[in-house]
Design a protein around this motif. Structure first.
Motif, PDB file in Angstrom:
ATOM      1  N   ARG A  45       0.823  -1.225   0.000  1.00  0.00           N
ATOM      2  CA  ARG A  45       0.000   0.000   0.000  1.00  0.00           C
ATOM      3  C   ARG A  45       0.852   1.268   0.000  1.00  0.00           C
ATOM      4  O   ARG A  45       0.478   2.272  -0.585  1.00  0.00           O
ATOM      5  N   ALA A  46       2.004   1.213   0.651  1.00  0.00           N
ATOM      6  CA  ALA A  46       2.865   2.389   0.728  1.00  0.00           C
ATOM      7  C   ALA A  46       3.723   2.561  -0.519  1.00  0.00           C
ATOM      8  O   ALA A  46       4.076   3.672  -0.882  1.00  0.00           O
ATOM      9  N   ASN A  47       4.047   1.436  -1.178  1.00  0.00           N
ATOM     10  CA  ASN A  47       4.904   1.493  -2.357  1.00  0.00           C
ATOM     11  C   ASN A  47       4.371   0.487  -3.378  1.00  0.00           C
ATOM     12  O   ASN A  47       4.662  -0.705  -3.303  1.00  0.00           O
ATOM     13  N   SER A  48       3.631   0.992  -4.336  1.00  0.00           N
ATOM     14  CA  SER A  48       2.972   0.110  -5.297  1.00  0.00           C
ATOM     15  C   SER A  48       3.940  -0.649  -6.198  1.00  0.00           C
ATOM     16  O   SER A  48       3.552  -1.585  -6.883  1.00  0.00           O
ATOM     17  N   LYS A  49       5.208  -0.248  -6.194  1.00  0.00           N
ATOM     18  CA  LYS A  49       6.205  -0.960  -7.001  1.00  0.00           C
ATOM     19  C   LYS A  49       6.651  -2.260  -6.329  1.00  0.00           C
ATOM     20  O   LYS A  49       7.245  -3.113  -6.969  1.00  0.00           O
ATOM     21  N   VAL A  50       6.361  -2.393  -5.046  1.00  0.00           N
ATOM     22  CA  VAL A  50       6.706  -3.603  -4.312  1.00  0.00           C
ATOM     23  C   VAL A  50       5.506  -4.548  -4.393  1.00  0.00           C
ATOM     24  O   VAL A  50       4.412  -4.224  -3.932  1.00  0.00           O
ATOM     25  N   THR A  51       5.740  -5.698  -5.010  1.00  0.00           N
ATOM     26  CA  THR A  51       4.656  -6.662  -5.168  1.00  0.00           C
ATOM     27  C   THR A  51       5.055  -8.013  -4.585  1.00  0.00           C
ATOM     28  O   THR A  51       6.242  -8.294  -4.371  1.00  0.00           O
ATOM     29  N   LYS A  52       4.048  -8.837  -4.386  1.00  0.00           N
ATOM     30  CA  LYS A  52       4.239 -10.177  -3.849  1.00  0.00           C
ATOM     31  C   LYS A  52       3.220 -11.076  -4.525  1.00  0.00           C
ATOM     32  O   LYS A  52       2.042 -10.748  -4.599  1.00  0.00           O
ATOM     33  N   ARG A  53       3.680 -12.220  -5.032  1.00  0.00           N
ATOM     34  CA  ARG A  53       2.798 -13.170  -5.704  1.00  0.00           C
ATOM     35  C   ARG A  53       2.476 -14.298  -4.736  1.00  0.00           C
ATOM     36  O   ARG A  53       3.381 -14.977  -4.248  1.00  0.00           O
TER      37      ARG A  53
END
Length: 161
Positions: A61-69
């Motif tokens: 939520r704070a950094n949309s570039k950080v993702t997790k699958r």
């Protein structure tokens, strides 16, 4: 099916290539350890008609570039219905799978970061996150050769005679 029986089935159903059953047996303690953190022996996994698991990409939520699958594992069929994925896509089905089999598959799923196991029926807000990285680390530790305690025969001085 209890955890010991699940492991036996995993070993029995492994390719009989002379290696894979021994590898499954060697990593079994890790699978049992992680399964022990969870409340159920079986979870429902969303799959397409080709039996590929449904992967969800989450964004920070704070950094949309950080993702997790992630893959979600549900305790009951009613919990699967609560997310209503199958109503949106008729080609998605929920299949019950033994927990140790799910964990063993996580080891091979290179494009998945973790599986989130929902343990409390009706509560999809809290789950137990088993990370692939943690599983790999534990398996690597399990597969390392063990040093054996020194034998008294190894402690005999070479110049004893």
């Amino acid at each position: 099916m209890d955890l010991d029986r699940q492991i036996k089935v995993l070993i029995d159903e492994a390719p009989q290539d002379g290696v894979t059953p021994q590898v499954v047996a060697a990593v079994a303690p890790v699978l049992v350890l992680l399964a022990g953190r969870l409340r159920h022996l079986e979870y429902y996994i969303l799959q397409n008609l080709d039996r590929d698991w449904v992967v969800t990409t989450l964004s920070d939520r704070a950094n949309s570039k950080v993702t997790k699958r992630v893959i979600y594992a549900f305790p009951t069929l009613a919990d699967v219905s609560a997310v209503a994925v199958s109503e949106q896509d008729p080609e998605i089905v929920a299949s019950p799978l033994p927990v140790t089999h799910i964990l063993f598959q996580l080891f091979a799923l290179e494009t998945v970061d973790s599986i989130i196991f929902f343990d409390t029926p009706g509560d999809l807000n809290r789950g137990t996150d088993i990370q692939r990285r943690e599983l790999q680390k534990l398996i690597k530790l399990q597969m390392q050769p063990r040093s054996t305690p020194a034998s008294p025969f190894n402690q005999i001085p070479p110049d004893i005679a």
